[in-house]
Design an enzyme around this catalytic site. Structure first.
Site, short mmCIF file in Angstrom:
data_model
loop_
_atom_site.label_atom_id
_atom_site.label_comp_id
_atom_site.label_asym_id
_atom_site.label_seq_id
_atom_site.Cartn_x
_atom_site.Cartn_y
_atom_site.Cartn_z
N SER A 69 45.91 55.57 -0.67
CA SER A 69 46.48 55.18 0.62
C SER A 69 47.70 54.28 0.40
CB SER A 69 45.44 54.41 1.45
OG SER A 69 46.02 53.81 2.58
N TYR A 95 39.96 46.75 1.04
CA TYR A 95 40.41 48.14 1.19
C TYR A 95 41.64 48.39 0.33
CZ TYR A 95 42.39 52.33 3.29
OH TYR A 95 42.93 53.59 3.47
#
Length: 222
Positions: A69, A95
Site C-alpha cells: 500500500s 498499518y
C-alpha cells in the site's frame, strides 16, 4: 496458516502463483499469538505461509505477490525495537509498518530465492471502495459515510480495478512485464520520492526476515 499450508501442499503438486492479498486495518488488539492484529494479519501471516510453501514454490518457479500500500510511505517507519507495532499509539502506524514490511519481505525474498526460480513483487492495488478498516471508525467514516460517499466515488477505485492489477502480475511474465524484487503502483515502478527510504534498506530487510522467522516459530535461515 500451518493448516492452510498443509492443505495446499496436499492438494496442489504445483503452485504457480501465491498472492498474499489478505489484509486490513484494525483497531488495536492483541492476537492470541501475542502480536498486534494488523501487523500479524498483514505481514506475519503471509510471511509464514510463504515460508511453509517455499520448497513447492521453488519447484514450481512460482510468482509471489504481496499486496502492499502507499500507506507504507505515508504511515510506515519500522523500528526493530518495537517490531510488532503493538506499542504504537495509532493503528495507522501499525498499518504503515506492516505494508512497509510487505515491501521489505519482497526484496529479501528476491535476494534469497530469485536465483532458484522465485519471482517476487509487491504492489499498491489502489484506494479501493471496500469494507476496509470496518472496525476502525475514523477510516470507515471516509469509506462508508453517506456524507463522504459522493467524494469516494470520485476519489476511490473499484474492487475490479484492484483485482485487475493483481491479475496483471499473476498473468504477466517476470523480467518482461515486471521486475522481481520491485514495488509497483498502477503497474509501474514509482519514482524514488514516492517510496519510503526504508523500503530499499538491504540490512533492514535481512533483519526483518530473521525476526519474522523467530516470531513465526520458523528455523532461522541465513
Amino acid at each position: 496458516m500451518r493448516r492452510l499450508a498443509s492443505e495446499l501442499l496436499a492438494a496442489y503438486p504445483r503452485i504457480d502463483v501465491l498472492a498474499n492479498n489478505a489484509g486490513g486495518l484494525f483497531k488495536k488488539a492483541r492476537t492470541k499469538d501475542g502480536f498486534e492484529k494488523t501487523f500479524q494479519v498483514n505481514h506475519l501471516a503471509g510471511f509464514l505461509l510463504t515460508n511453509l510453501l517455499i520448497d513447492r514454490l521453488i519447484e514450481s518457479k512460482a510468482k509471489i505477490i504481496q499486496t502492499s500500500s502507499i500507506g507504507a510511505k505515508i504511515f510506515g517507519n519500522i523500528d526493530l525495537d518495537d517490531f510488532t507495532g503493538y506499542t504504537k499509539k495509532n493503528p495507522m502506524n501499525a498499518y504503515g509498518d506492516s505494508k512497509l514490511a510487505n515491501i521489505l519481505f519482497t526484496k529479501e525474498l528476491h535476494r534469497r530465492y530469485h536465483s532458484k526460480g522465485i519471482s517476487a513483487v509487491a504492489f499498491h492495488p489502489g484506494n479501493i471502495i471496500s469494507n476496509f478498516a470496518h472496525d476502525y471508525s475514523i477510516v470507515q467514516f471516509i469509506y462508508r459515510s453517506p456524507i463522504m460517499r459522493p467524494f469516494c466515488r470520485l476519489m476511490l477505485e473499484t474492487p475490479e480495478d484492484g483485482g485487475a492489477r493483481l491479475a496483471w502480475f499473476a498473468e504477466g511474465t517476470p523480467g518482461k512485464d515486471w521486475l522481481s524484487g520491485e514495488y509497483y503502483e498502477k503497474n509501474k515502478i514509482p519514482p524514488k520520492w514516492k517510496i519510503h527510504p526504508q523500503a530499499n534498506d538491504v540490512q533492514l530487510a535481512k533483519e526483518l526476515w530473521e525476526r519474522s522467522e523467530k516470531l513465526a516459530g520458523l528455523p532461522v535461515k541465513v
